[in-house]
Write an enzyme that holds these catalytic residues in place. Structure first.
Site, PDB file in Angstrom:
ATOM      1  CE  LYS A  40       0.540   1.402   4.683  1.00  0.00           C
ATOM      2  NZ  LYS A  40       1.261   2.671   4.831  1.00  0.00           N
ATOM      3  CG  ASP A  47      -1.578  -0.119   8.564  1.00  0.00           C
ATOM      4  OD1 ASP A  47      -2.663   0.899   8.703  1.00  0.00           O
ATOM      5  OD2 ASP A  47      -0.608   0.270   8.406  1.00  0.00           O
TER       6      ASP A  47
END
Ligand code: ATP
Length: 283
Positions: free
Chosen positions: A8, A135
C-alpha cells in the site's frame, strides 16, 4: 493455495491527536499497488503453523504476521489450529511504510476464507485482521480507501484513476516510535488537504489527487533523512511525476505518473539511487 499480497501507499497521511490509550488518531488515504509478495499455503495436518520467507531476518514462527493471521482465523471459526506451511516470496520492502507484513496477514485471511467457501464476509474478515494489526483491515479490502482511528476505521473511496507509481526505498530505515514521539513534540507546519483529495477522487481527477499528496511525517524526519526524501521527491517531479510523497512512516518515496514512458524513465533514474526501486500500477 497461492495468493498475492499487495503493497500500500499513503496518498495522504495526517496525525490528528494522541489518544489516552497511547495510540494516535490518524486520517489517511490508502492505495494498493501491484508490487506484491507471493504466498503459497499448504495444509500439512500437523497442527503447527510454519512460515518460510526468502529474507533470513524475518520471523519464521508465530511472530510472523502471516502465522498470526491464520491463528486468529481459526479462533474466529471456533476451531483449533490446523497444520499449515506458509512460504512467502518477499518483494515488498520491509520496514518501509508499505504495509508488507499487514498485507501478508490479510492475504492469509483471504486465502483461508476462500478455501473454506467464504464463511466470513470481507468486513468480518477485516475485523478478524484488526486483532493482528491496525493496517490489516485495509489490506483485506484493498483499493482506495480513507482510513481513520488507528487505521482500522475504513471508508471505501472511488478508485484512483489508472496511473503508474514509481516507488523508491532509500537505504536507511526509520524508527516508527521515534517518529511518533517527534510528531508529539512539534507543531506541524503543514497538513494534507484530505477533503480536497477525496473530492478529487470523486471527480476522477488524478492531477488533483497528485497535487495533494502529503504525509506529515516528512516534516519531522531527522535532517539528513528529510534531505534525502526531499531529493528523491524532486528527482521524481523532475522526471515528470504529477506529485510525490513519502509512504507511511517511510522511508519509501513514490511519485504518480499519468503516462507509462516517463514512469519508466523515472524508474531507471531512481534505480541509480536505490536498488529497491519499483514501477507499479494501482490495484
Ligand atoms: P507499515 O507500513 O504498516 O508501518 P512497515 O513497512 O513499517 O509497515 P513491515 O515491513 O510490514 O513494516 O513489517 C516490519 C516488521 O514486522 C519487522 O520487524 C518484521 O520482523 C515484522 N514482520 C512480521 N511478519 C512479517 C512479514 N510477513 N513481512 C514483513 N515483516 C514482518
Amino acid at each position: 493455495m497461492e495468493v498475492q499480497a499487495f503493497a500500500k501507499l499513503n496518498l495522504t497521511l495526517d496525525v490528528l491527536s494522541k489518544r489516552p490509550d497511547g495510540y494516535h488518531d490518524l486520517r489517511m488515504i490508502m492505495q494498493s499497488v501491484t508490487l506484491a509478495d507471493r504466498l503459497t499455503l499448504e495444509e500439512t495436518g500437523a497442527g503447527e503453523v510454519r512460515v518460510r520467507t526468502d529474507l533470513h531476518f524475518l520471523p519464521t514462527g508465530e511472530k510472523n504476521l502471516a502465522a498470526q493471521a491464520a491463528l486468529r482465523y481459526w479462533q474466529a471459526r471456533g476451531e483449533g489450529p490446523r497444520g499449515l506451511d506458509i512460504a512467502i516470496q518477499k518483494r515488498i520492502p520491509v520496514c518501509a511504510g508499505m504495509g508488507g507484513g499487514s498485507s501478508d496477514a490479510a492475504a492469509v485471511l483471504r486465502a483461508l476464507n476462500d478455501r473454506d467457501g467464504a464463511p466470513f464476509s470481507r468486513e468480518e474478515l477485516a475485523r478478524i485482521g484488526e486483532q493482528v494489526g491496525a493496517d490489516v483491515p485495509y489490506c483485506v479490502l484493498g483499493g482506495t480507501a480513507l482510513a481513520e482511528g488507528k487505521g482500522e476505521a475504513l471508508t471505501p473511496l472511488p478508485d484512483l484513476p489508472r496511473c503508474w507509481a514509481v516507488v523508491c526505498k532509500p537505504e536507511f530505515s526509520i524508527s516508527t516510535p521515534e517518529l511518533f514521539a517527534r510528531i508529539d513534540s512539534v507543531r506541524l507546519r503543514r497538513r494534507p488537504d484530505t477533503r480536497g483529495a477525496v473530492e478529487a477522487l470523486e471527480a476522477g481527477d488524478l492531477v488533483g489527487v497528485a497535487r495533494r499528496l502529503y504525509n506529515v511525517f516528512e516534516d519531522v524526519l531527522p535532517d539528513r533523512q528529510r534531505a534525502r526524501v526531499f531529493d528523491l521527491k524532486n528527482l521524481l517531479i523532475g522526471c515528470g511525476a504529477l506529485g510525490a510523497s513519502m509512504s507511511g512512516t517511510g522511508p519509501t518515496v513514490f511519485g504518480l505518473f499519468d503516462r507509462e514512458d516517463p514512469a519508466r524513465e523515472a524508474h531507471d533514474r531512481l534505480s541509480q539511487e536505490s536498488r529497491e526501486t519499483f514501477l507499479c500500477q494501482t490495484v
